[in-house]
Design an enzyme around this catalytic site. Structure first.
Site, mmCIF file in Angstrom:
data_model
loop_
_atom_site.group_PDB
_atom_site.id
_atom_site.type_symbol
_atom_site.label_atom_id
_atom_site.label_comp_id
_atom_site.label_asym_id
_atom_site.label_seq_id
_atom_site.Cartn_x
_atom_site.Cartn_y
_atom_site.Cartn_z
ATOM 1 N N GLY A 1 0.718 -1.161 0.030
ATOM 2 C CA GLY A 1 -0.042 0.081 -0.144
ATOM 3 C C GLY A 1 0.990 1.314 0.006
ATOM 4 O O GLY A 1 0.491 2.157 -0.810
ATOM 5 N N ASP A 2 1.954 1.281 0.782
ATOM 6 C CA ASP A 2 2.972 2.354 0.769
ATOM 7 C C ASP A 2 3.633 2.758 -0.639
ATOM 8 O O ASP A 2 3.719 3.526 -1.043
ATOM 9 C CB ASP A 2 3.980 2.057 1.672
ATOM 10 C CG ASP A 2 3.368 2.025 3.129
ATOM 11 O OD1 ASP A 2 3.079 3.110 3.658
ATOM 12 O OD2 ASP A 2 3.680 0.984 3.811
ATOM 13 N N MET A 3 3.879 1.392 -1.398
ATOM 14 C CA MET A 3 4.540 1.635 -2.712
ATOM 15 C C MET A 3 3.230 1.962 -3.600
ATOM 16 O O MET A 3 3.683 2.953 -4.292
ATOM 17 C CB MET A 3 4.574 0.158 -3.059
ATOM 18 C CG MET A 3 5.304 0.232 -4.688
ATOM 19 S SD MET A 3 7.184 0.750 -4.702
ATOM 20 C CE MET A 3 6.771 2.318 -5.706
#
Length: 476
Positions: free
Chosen positions: A260-262
Site C-alpha cells: 500500500g505504501d508503494m
C-alpha cells in the site's frame, strides 16, 4: 524534471529477524530458529518516503522521538530522504517480524502508545508548500489529528496534488484531496465510520469496492478514491459513472507488507509529474505488484540506500537458500552485470541451475557496473535487468549488490556452489577464499564462444549510426 514530493505522517521502525528453522523445540511444538540475522528497515510514512525516493526528490515530515529507534530510522534514510523532524514526546513504534523460510513466524510490537506531537516547523511548512505533490501517510499515531497540522493540510489541495493513504484509527482525509488510497478492509471500515453501510449483498469484491469507493468520494469530498484489492489490482472511482477497474499483472504471491505504501508513493509521484489520476493509478498498480513480486519489504537493501536487494519479479535470495538448504538441497549462485542478456548468458545460467536445486543470480547494481565498465554502461537499468533474469525458468532469485566484487553478498547468502563463466577457468578468483569459509565450492562453467555484451553494444551502435544514412537514401 525531478518531482519534489513531501511525505507527512507517522513513522515506524520495522525489523525482520530472519533465521533457519530446521527442527522443533523438544519441550513444545514450536520451530527453533538458528543463525538469526537482524534487518532493520523504515516503516509507515518512512517506508513510503524511502520507496518514493526511487523516482522523486523526497522530504519526510514526521514526529521523531528521542530514542534509539528514531536514530536508526534517520540513519536508514540518510542520503536518500531529507528528514524534517517534528518534536515528539513518546517512543518510536517498533514492529519486529520473526521469519523463516520466507514466512513470518511471529510479530512483536512495542512503543505503540499515542505520542505528544509538536507543531509544524518553518522548514516543514516550506517543504509542504513548495512540493509538486504531497503524500499523507496516516498510520493512526496522531499526526493528522494535531489541529494546526490539520488546518495546514486543508490548504494544500489548492496548491498541489495531495494523496492521502488513510488508516482506520486515523483521521478522515481533508476535503479536496486529489486521491485517497484505502485497501478494501480500510474502505469498508471507513464507510461504517461515516455512518454508511457496506454493500454486503454485492456478488464480488469489485462490486463491494465500487460501492465503498463511491460512498467515500462523497463523504470525504475527495477528487477520487482508489480501493486497492491486493493481487486483483485496484478500483478507481470519481463518485459518478462507472468506476475504472485496474487489474494487476500476474506475479508470485509473496510478502505484501508495504504494498500500500508503494502504491500511494507511486501515485503521488506521478500526480506530481502532471499525470492524470487514472494513469497514475494504473502505474501505481504495476509498481506495487513489482514490489511484492520482488519480495516486498524483505527485498529492501537499506545498507547503501540504492536499490532493492532482489529485482522486481524475483524472490529474496536469502529465503530461497534457507528453504532449499533446509530440505538438504544444493544452492548455486552466479554473478555478473548481465547488461543486454544474450544467448551466452542464458546458456551459462541454465548450466549453473543444473548443478543444484536452486539458482541465485548476484547482479551488479548500476553504480557498480559504471565503476567496472565505464560511464556508458549499463545500457539497461538494474531493475529491468533483474526482471529479465527472473523471467528465465532457470533463475530462482536475483540479488542486486553495489560492491565491486560479490564478496559481501556471498558472505550474506552462503551458497553451496559459486559458478563462474568459463573465461575464468584456471584463474584464482578473489571470492575463492570467502566461499571456502563455510565449506562452499567454486566451479567454472563451459565457455560459450562468440557471445559478448561489449560486442553486442558495439553492433547496436554501428546499426544505429546507419539509420540516418538509410533514411536519407529512401527520401531521395
Amino acid at each position: 524534471m525531478t518531482v519534489r514530493l513531501t511525505v507527512i505522517g507517522d513513522v515506524l521502525l520495522d525489523v525482520d529477524l530472519v533465521g533457519q528453522a530446521t527442527r522443533l523445540a523438544p519441550d513444545a511444538p514450536v520451530p527453533v530458529l538458528e543463525d538469526l540475522t537482524e534487518h532493520p528497515r523504515p516503516g509507515g510514512a518512512a517506508l513510503a518516503a524511502w520507496l518514493a525516493a526511487g523516482g522523486a526528490d523526497v522530504t519526510l515530515v514526521a514526529p521523531m522521538a528521542h530514542d534509539d529507534a528514531a536514530r536508526t530510522l534517520c540513519d536508514l534514510l540518510a542520503g536518500r530522504v531529507t528528514v524534517l523532524p517534528l518534536s515528539s514526546v513518546g517512543h518510536t513504534p517498533v514492529k519486529e517480524r520473526i521469519r523463516a523460510g520466507g514466512q513470518s513466524v511471529a510479530r512483536l510490537d512495542r512503543g505503540g502508545e499515542p505520542a505528544e506531537i509538536g507543531e509544524l516547523t518553518r522548514p516543514a511548512v516550506n517543504a509542504l508548500s513548495e512540493a509538486d505533490a504531497v503524500l499523507v501517510s496516516d498510520y493512526g499515531r496522531g499526526v493528522t489529528a494535531v489541529p494546526s497540522i490539520r488546518w495546514f493540510l486543508e490548504t494544500l489541495p489548492r496548491r498541489a496534488p495531495v494523496v492521502w493513504d488513510p488508516h482506520p484509527r486515523g483521521d478522515r482525509p481533508v476535503p479536496g484531496v486529489h486521491l485517497v488510497t484505502p485497501n478494501a478492509i480500510e474502505a469498508s471500515t471507513w464507510v461504517r465510520r461515516t455512518g454508511g453501510t457496506g454493500d454486503y449483498s454485492a456478488s464480488s469484491s469489485w462490486a463491494r469496492a465500487a460501492h465503498d469507493a463511491d460512498t467515500l468520494v462523497r463523504e470525504w469530498g475527495a477528487g477520487a478514491v482508489a480501493v486497492t484489492l491486493g493481487a486483483r489490482g485496484a478500483l478507481l472511482s470519481h463518485g459518478q459513472g462507472a468506476p475504472v477497474a485496474v487489474p494487476a499483472p500476474s506475479a508470485p504471491d509473496l510478502d505484501p507488507c508495504g504494498a500500500g505504501d508503494m502504491f500511494a508513493a507511486a501515485a503521488a509521484t506521478l500526480l506530481g509529474a502532471g499525470r492524470m489520476t487514472g494513469e497514475a493509478v494504473r502505474h501505481a498498480v504495476v509498481a506495487a505488484t513489482a514490489y511484492v513480486a520482488a519480495g516486498g519489504a524483505t527485498s529492501l537493501a537499506i545498507s547503501d540506500g540504492a536499490e532493492p536487494a532482489s529485482g522486481p519479479g524475483g524472490r529474496y535470495g536469502r529465503d530461497v537458500i534457507a528453504e532449499v538448504q533446509a530440505r538438504g538441497g544444493v544452492v548455486v549462485a552466479t554473478g555478473g552485470c548481465f547488461d543486454l542478456l544474450h544467448a551466452g548468458h542464458v546458456a551459462s545460467l541454465q548450466a549453473a541451475r543444473r548443478l543444484g536445486d536452486a539458482l541465485v543470480v548476484c547482479l551488479n547494481s548500476d553504480a557498480s557496473v559504471r565503476r567496472l565498465k565505464g560511464p556508458a554502461r549499463p545500457v539497461v537499468a538494474a531493475a529491468d535487468r533483474a526482471r529479465v533474469l527472473q523471467a528465465l525458468e532457470c533463475v530462482d532469485a536475483v540479488e542486486i549488490f553495489d560492491d565491486d566484487t560479490p564478496v559481501p553478498v556471498l558472505r550474506r547468502l552462503r551458497p553451496d556452489l559459486w559458478a563462474k563463466g568459463g573465461d575464468y577457468a584456471g584463474a584464482e578468483l578473489p571470492e575463492a577464499a570467502v566461499v571456502r569459509e563455510w565449506g562452499g565450492q567454486i566451479v567454472t562453467l563451459p565457455y560459450v564462444d562468440g557471445h559478448s555484451t561489449t560486442a553486442l553494444v558495439r553492433a547496436v551502435a554501428r546499426s544505429a549510426a546507419k539509420i540516418p544514412e538509410l533514411t536519407t537514401r529512401r527520401s531521395s
